[in-house]
Design a protein around this motif. Structure first.
Motif: not given
Length: 557
Positions: A460-461, A479-480, A490-492, A541-542
């Motif tokens: 992700a980084e 994030v996944g 993969v989602s952004i 991200k959670k």
């Protein structure tokens, strides 16, 4: 400083402590033999036995050794010497096997790239390793790897050669198939004299979730050979084994878990497939009487679905299906034996070393509900909490490990090593696990910011660093998101610059132009006014994943 330490220091490697190395030798883990030596042990199989099948190409052990010798001599003729590095980016093909073994024979170090990698990843690998050559296919899935390699070679001072596998080799490049033509034993005598030291690096593996600067893992002949031999023993591989390689051959699982190398050093036969598509794989299993293969969970689901609707192929030869690379649900695992008439074996491991397997003799409860136990008695496991303190037996915590095939550091990465390795040489896996009383591991999740898309690890980084440079992007978080087939996609989440229009198609096009591997390119874009943060000011991200889950729940009502 010892000879081994001097060599490792020169190559940017971190050596095992001398006392640990001595212990591994005394216990027979490290045999002091180069990887290629195992392929030349004539006691493993009849010289005329078929060892490698790729379409119409069928190769005996005698043929394989003659081609390996030919490739090693011709690579030497190009000026490649012991400890020189070559970046190898090949699809599933017999040439990969011959080239890899030739590098082991010569002491040249292959840097294992994947066919999905593009300019950014390959250029970074070549630069970090000061590679002398790039080995690529001509064209795969309409992508011109040869053109990419020429461009990288022109901008990388160390690269002297571009070697190409395929029918369209440009002038000035070198034909890999010609490199792999056989020679006689008499012409290969010099190779025995210059055989590499078993303590030297045999190959460099790429860490899953590698960021912009690649994380390369040097594996020595000693440690890699032990892992392969032991895994082959557990999987009961022998001359009657027929192994089907359906996933990328440069993946550690397919190549050495025990995979291609484990089969070859045990006298078995390797069948190369160009994809994991069940239509093609089932035909190969029937035609070659395949006994074993390696899959990721997404492939297992596709195979089960296809088998349910098409039972034309005879799969009765299949004895063992290994599954690893991502979380594998017990519900799917228990469907494998009745569908294929074979044992299912779960695997958990990493390019950094530790390898766990369930055993063929394990109960169904262990086989379906755990990811196995370490293959070596001297694999050390430590499960700790957020403060680095050991947790109680059976409790969840982060896994640390060390052992005879878990290297003590990445290549030329002092700062990264200080973060990735705890005092005493413990590797911080970043995985959250439970260690059961019976010694089997249950992998619960991970602490590292890595998205696991069908077994391919996406940092992700790395993705965020690249997208943040795009016009109109103020902030981004990758994030996944759960996916029933791939595990994660993969989602952004993007905070756009006011007045700028951001689209998924626009971002995908920009990343393709940068030369990012296709599997890393986002499949979903969510525009937000701001990113949630934790109490420490980091992106939460959670909360993003929870928000996605809530949105999905509402959408399904």
């Amino acid at each position: 400083m010892s000879r081994i330490e001097t060599q490792h220091s020169r190559l940017g490697m971190v050596p095992w402590p001398d006392e640990d190395g001595a212990q591994y030798v005394a216990k027979g883990y490290w045999e002091g033999r180069g990887l290629a030596e195992y392929l030349y042990d004539e006691s493993i199989a009849d010289d005329d036995a078929t060892c490698l099948v790729d379409g119409q190409m069928r190769m005996s052990y005698r043929d394989l050794r003659a081609r390996v010798d030919g490739a090693a001599c011709r690579l030497r003729g190009l000026g490649l010497r012991t400890d020189d590095r070559v970046v190898v980016q090949l699809p599933n093909c017999w040439e990969f096997v011959v080239l890899m073994a030739a590098c082991f024979r010569l002491g040249v170090i292959p840097v294992m790239a994947q066919p999905a990698h593009r300019h950014l990843e390959i250029a970074n690998m070549a630069d970090l390793t000061e590679a002398k050559a790039l080995v690529v296919p001509d064209t795969v899935k309409d992508f011109d790897h040869q053109a990419m390699a020429r461009k990288i070679a022109a901008s990388t001072p160390s690269v002297d050669h571009v070697v190409v596998a395929g029918g369209d080799v440009w002038a000035g490049n070198i034909d890999l198939r010609a490199i792999c033509e056989p020679i006689s034993n008499a012409d290969a005598v010099e190779l025995d004299r210059i055989a590499p030291n078993a303590d030297a690096a045999a190959l460099f593996l790429l860490s899953g979730g590698t960021t912009g600067r690649p994380k390369l893992i040097p594996r020595t002949h000693n440690d890699y050979a032990y892992m392969i031999r032991r895994a082959a023993e557990i999987c009961r591989i022998g001359p009657d084994t027929v192994y089907l390689a359906v996933h990328p051959v440069a993946h550690g699982f397919t190549m050495a878990g025990p995979g291609i190398l484990g089969t070859l050093i045990s006298g078995g036969r390797v069948v190369i497939a160009r994809s994991a598509a069940p239509e093609r794989a089932f035909a190969a299993i029937e035609a070659e009487r395949v006994t074993m293969t390696t899959l990721v969970p997404a492939s297992v689901r596709r195979w089960l679905e296809h088998r349910g609707s098409d039972r034309r192929h005879d799969l009765s030869s299949l004895r063992l299906v290994q599954v690893g690379g991502a979380r594998f649900s017990p519900e799917v695992a228990r469907r494998v034996p009745p569908a294929f008439g074979c044992t299912v074996q779960q695997a958990y491991g990493m390019s950094e070393g530790l390898f766990c397997l369930t055993r063929p003799s394990d109960s169904s409860e262990v086989a379906y509900h755990t990811q196995g136990r370490p293959i070596c008695p001297d694999d050390e496991l430590l499960v700790v909490d957020d403060h680095g303190e050991p947790v109680a037996s059976g409790e969840q915590g982060m896994l640390l490990t060390r052992g005879p095939y878990t290297p003590r550091g990445y290549y030329r990465a002092a700062e990264l090593n200080a973060e990735a390795f705890a005092p005493g040489g413990w590797y911080r896996t970043g995985d959250l696990v439970r260690l059961r009383r019976d010694g089997n591991l249950v992998v619960e999740g991970r602490t590292k910011d890595v998205i696991n898309r069908g077994g391919e690890k996406v940092s992700a980084e790395e993705l965020e660093e690249i997208i943040e440079q795009l016009d109109g992007v103020r902030m981004v978080a990758a994030v996944g998101i759960p996916d029933p087939l791939l595990g994660e996609r993969v989602s952004i989440y993007v905070v756009p610059v006011p007045g700028k229009e951001i689209t998924l198609d626009g971002i995908r096009t920009s990343l393709e132009q940068v030369g990012l591997a296709r599997y890393k390119i986002p499949e979903q874009l969510v525009l937000v006014d701001e990113l949630p943060t934790t109490a420490l000011g980091k992106t939460d991200k959670k909360a993003l994943r929870a928000g996605f889950a809530v949105a999905q729940d509402h959408a399904n009502r």
